[in-house]
Each structure stands twice: as C-alpha cells, then as structure tokens.
Scaffold this motif. Structure first.
Motif, PDB file in Angstrom:
ATOM      1  N   THR A   1      44.235 -29.146  35.813  1.00  0.00           N
ATOM      2  CA  THR A   1      44.840 -27.772  35.692  1.00  0.00           C
ATOM      3  C   THR A   1      44.464 -27.015  34.280  1.00  0.00           C
TER       4      THR A   1
ATOM      5  N   ARG B   1      45.152 -23.662  31.544  1.00  0.00           N
ATOM      6  CA  ARG B   1      46.078 -22.503  31.210  1.00  0.00           C
ATOM      7  C   ARG B   1      45.198 -21.604  30.214  1.00  0.00           C
TER       8      ARG B   1
ATOM      9  N   ALA C   1      44.101 -14.468  36.122  1.00  0.00           N
ATOM     10  CA  ALA C   1      45.154 -15.370  36.242  1.00  0.00           C
ATOM     11  C   ALA C   1      45.456 -15.896  34.891  1.00  0.00           C
TER      12      ALA C   1
ATOM     13  N   ARG D   1      48.924 -17.612  34.105  1.00  0.00           N
ATOM     14  CA  ARG D   1      49.184 -18.251  35.207  1.00  0.00           C
ATOM     15  C   ARG D   1      48.235 -19.379  35.417  1.00  0.00           C
ATOM     16  N   PRO D   2      48.470 -20.724  35.436  1.00  0.00           N
ATOM     17  CA  PRO D   2      47.412 -21.822  35.403  1.00  0.00           C
ATOM     18  C   PRO D   2      46.610 -21.678  36.749  1.00  0.00           C
TER      19      PRO D   2
ATOM     20  N   PRO E   1      46.488 -18.731  41.759  1.00  0.00           N
ATOM     21  CA  PRO E   1      47.703 -18.197  42.487  1.00  0.00           C
ATOM     22  C   PRO E   1      47.368 -17.247  43.335  1.00  0.00           C
TER      23      PRO E   1
ATOM     24  N   GLN F   1      48.504 -14.264  44.122  1.00  0.00           N
ATOM     25  CA  GLN F   1      48.354 -12.765  43.614  1.00  0.00           C
ATOM     26  C   GLN F   1      46.955 -12.719  42.846  1.00  0.00           C
ATOM     27  N   ASP F   2      45.951 -13.896  42.448  1.00  0.00           N
ATOM     28  CA  ASP F   2      44.893 -13.540  41.683  1.00  0.00           C
ATOM     29  C   ASP F   2      43.740 -13.766  42.757  1.00  0.00           C
TER      30      ASP F   2
END
Length: 420
Positions: free
Chosen positions: A5, A7, A44, A49-50, A74, A76-77
C-alpha cells in the motif's frame, strides 16, 4: 505475489522503478511503466487516499516471462480509460488497473522471487543523486526514441516526396501520351472524314466554299455532311445532310443518305420526289436512320435555282444589293412521319448574289433559333465582300463566338458570277 500500500506518489514511483530495475527493463520501458502507474494513481494519492500495488512475475501462454503489475484504486478514482497513458493498462471490473510487461531474457536464470524484489526495492535507500541519475537515463532513452522517430519521419517525408515526384512525373508522361493519342486519333478521324467528303468542285460561273467544325475535338466526325456534283445536263446538284447524333454512327447515316440521293439524282429522278424516295429506299434496311436534308439544283449559266427540303433549315439568299431572304420550303426528313418535300421552290440568282446553305448548329447554338437566323443575316452581310473561299469560316466563327452549346456545324457558300 505480494501487495503493498502506498500513500505518496514518490514512494510509488520509487518502488515501481526498483521493480523495473530488478527485472532489467530498458530505460524506455522503465519510464513508461513508472509514468503510467504514477499518472493513474495521482488523483487518489494527491487526495490522501491510498492505493495498492500487486506484482507478480509469471510465464505467459507462449512461455515468455512477463511482469504483471496491478494497481488497486478507490472506487471514486477508477479511470474511465487508459489509452492516453505512455503504457496503456487494462481496467478490471474490481477497480484495478493491470499492466503486463514482457521481460527481457535474463543472462542467467532469474531466481529472485518477486516478493523479495519488491521488499528490496522498497527498503533500498536512494539518494537524490541516484534518483536523478535514473531519471536522466530514462529521459535520455525518451529523447533517443524521439530522435529516432524524428529521423524516421524525415526519411519517410523524403521517401514520400520522391514517390510524389515520381508519381507526378509519371502522371505528366501519361497526360502527354494521352494527349498525343487523342491528337493522333483526331487526325486519323479527320483524314477519314475528309476522304469521305466530295472533291472540290470547279464550275464556271460559280464560286463554292465550305466550312465544317465538329461539336468536339474528341469526336471530330459528325452527322453534318454535304455532297456536290454536276449532272449530265450541266446543272449543279448540292445535298446538305444533318444526321441525328454525333460521332462515327451519325457520319455513317449521313453518308448513307448522300449516296442514296446522289444515285437517285444521277438516275434522273425529279427533285421533288428525291426526299421521299430516299426514305423509301433506306427505311427497310435501317429504321433508326433519321436526318434532315436540303437539296439544291443550280444552273451556272442562267442562275436558275431549285430547292427541295426535308425538315432542314432554309437556305439564305443575299442579293448583291444586300437584300436578304430565307428561301422557305416545308417538308419532312428521312425517318420522319410522311417524309418528303411538299414542293420545289424555284427562283433565280443574279450576278454576285450569295447563297448560304448550313446546318442547324450554325443558328440553333443560341437560345432562340429565330434570333440565330436574324444574327446570321447580319453576319452574312458583314462578311459578304470577303473572298468566297474565306466566307463560310468567317461566318461560322462569328456565329459560334457566343454559342450556348456545342454542335456539329456546316456552312456552304455559293456565289453566282454567271458564266461568260
């Protein structure tokens, strides 16, 4: 397979670049994959958002090794499309974007498993100078690629220019050859038509001249034809024919009609019967024959003139004093219903009187045939003092100077001087 992950964009770029280095991807491929993943994750990551990166190396169906990178985003991305990326990916239904990169064959068996490579790449500290060096290497690869493409483009433009030049030269040659063929074709047809026309006629007391022009240079033969000869009694017979259509077919029709008329005239048939008799002779053999014709008999000793007509424009008589008269005779031509001349018009030409015979191309090239006939009177008066040999051509040039459409044109001039 392992997932990591991220960020921040920097961390993602550093990891992806480390993976590419571990698998010995070229600088150009490395730049493409780093830029593509960074651009896809930018929205993102910049919003806090990660994203998740999953990487595997595996053999494809063809047995070739390839690197697979899957970027989880995510909801939305998720991008609508990836076609505009340096290396397009495949958007999956679960919100991931997947890149599959062919791996170069290693110099030695590739034993490093992907999780170790990912951890090593992520854990390896890099200085700013090292990152800049890698970026410069990738930039040089991009510039080299751009230079190569620019060079290929220049070569392609040069080859295209040479090809266009060659095509243009070939086109010019073909145009020249086509023009030569058209010219040769026209000369041949004109020579053929000239051979089909009667020989010049020299009769004491008469000056005769003729002008002929086809509707188009591409079809130098047509249906306008004339015939003249001296009958046994010394009178001159003249036939003017205008066969339907243009080109060789109409020339054949006109020749058929003139030959039939000549035969009937030499056999002694009266002038008033020749139009109808010609139709009777020809219609059983070819019902498509259609032509107008004007028949003229002229005594060079006395000026006595007789005319029969089959749907043809009337002859124009221009007296020595300038008085102009159209010699109207009603009748119907070859192939028309009830063909024949309704009567024979008889009159007498005086010394220096001019008789003009013509086809409708001379007067009907304008919108109103009556206007054409009026103009013909004016033009004939303007040129009547010219030598007879020049008269038909001069009249035709003036009449056709403002023609609204093209047609075969024939003009024949007879000047009566009275034999001594």
């Amino acid at each position: 397979m392992t997932s990591t992950t991220f960020r921040t964009p920097a961390a993602l770029r550093r990891t992806v670049r480390g993976i590419a280095l571990n698998y010995r991807l070229s600088a150009e491929d490395r730049a493409r994959i780093v830029l593509s993943l960074s651009e896809t994750a930018a929205t993102a990551l910049n919003a806090g958002r990660p994203v998740t990166l999953t990487a595997t190396d595996e053999a494809g169906e063809d047995g070739a090794a390839r690197l697979t990178l899957a970027l989880g985003l995510p909801r939305q991305d998720r991008p609508a499309a990836t076609d505009g990326l340096p290396l397009p990916g495949e958007a999956g239904a679960d919100g991931t974007v997947v890149w599959r990169v062919p791996l170069p064959p290693p110099r030695a068996p590739l034993t490093t498993v992907f999780p170790q490579a990912t951890r090593a790449a992520s854990a390896t500290p890099r200085t700013g100078e090292a990152d800049i060096a890698l970026l410069e290497e990738e930039l040089r690869a991009a510039l080299a690629r751009a230079d190569h493409l620019a060079d290929e483009h220049r070569k392609l433009k040069h080859e295209l220019a040479e090809t266009n030049s060659g095509v243009l030269a070939l086109y010019v040659q073909l145009e020249k050859r086509d023009e030569e063929l058209r010219t040769a074709h026209g000369r041949t047809l004109r020579a053929l038509e000239d051979a089909l026309r009667p020989r010049p006629l020299h009769v004491d007391g008469l000056d005769l001249a003729v002008h002929y022009a086809p509707a188009s240079d591409e079809t130098p033969t047509g249906g306008d034809l004339y015939d003249w000869f001296v009958l046994p009694d010394g009178t001159v017979h003249i036939t003017i024919v205008d066969a339907l259509g243009h080109g060789i077919t109409s020339t054949r029709t006109a020749l058929t009609v003139t030959h039939a008329v000549r035969t009937l005239a030499l056999e002694g048939h009266p002038l008033e019967s020749i139009v109808a008799r010609t139709d009777q002779i020809l219609s059983p053999f070819d019902q498509s024959v259609m032509a107008t014709l004007l028949l003229v008999r002229l005594d060079p000793a006395t000026g006595r003139l007789s005319l029969a007509n089959g749907s043809h424009p009337p002859a124009l008589r221009l007296r020595a004093d300038g008085t102009a008269t159209y010699l109207e005779v009603r009748g119907r031509g070859i192939g028309f219903p009830l063909p024949g001349s309704e009567r024979v018009l008889t009159t007498t030409l005086g010394p220096e009187d001019l008789l003009l015979l013509y086809t409708d191309g001379l007067t009907e090239s304008r919108r109103d045939p009556r206007e054409g006939e009026q103009r013909l009177v004016s033009v004939a008066r303007a040129h009547r003092s010219r030598p007879t040999v020049d008269l038909p051509g001069a009249i035709a040039r003036d009449m056709l100077a403002e023609a609204l459409h093209e047609d075969d044109t024939l003009a024949l001039a007879i000047r009566f001087r009275a034999s001594e």
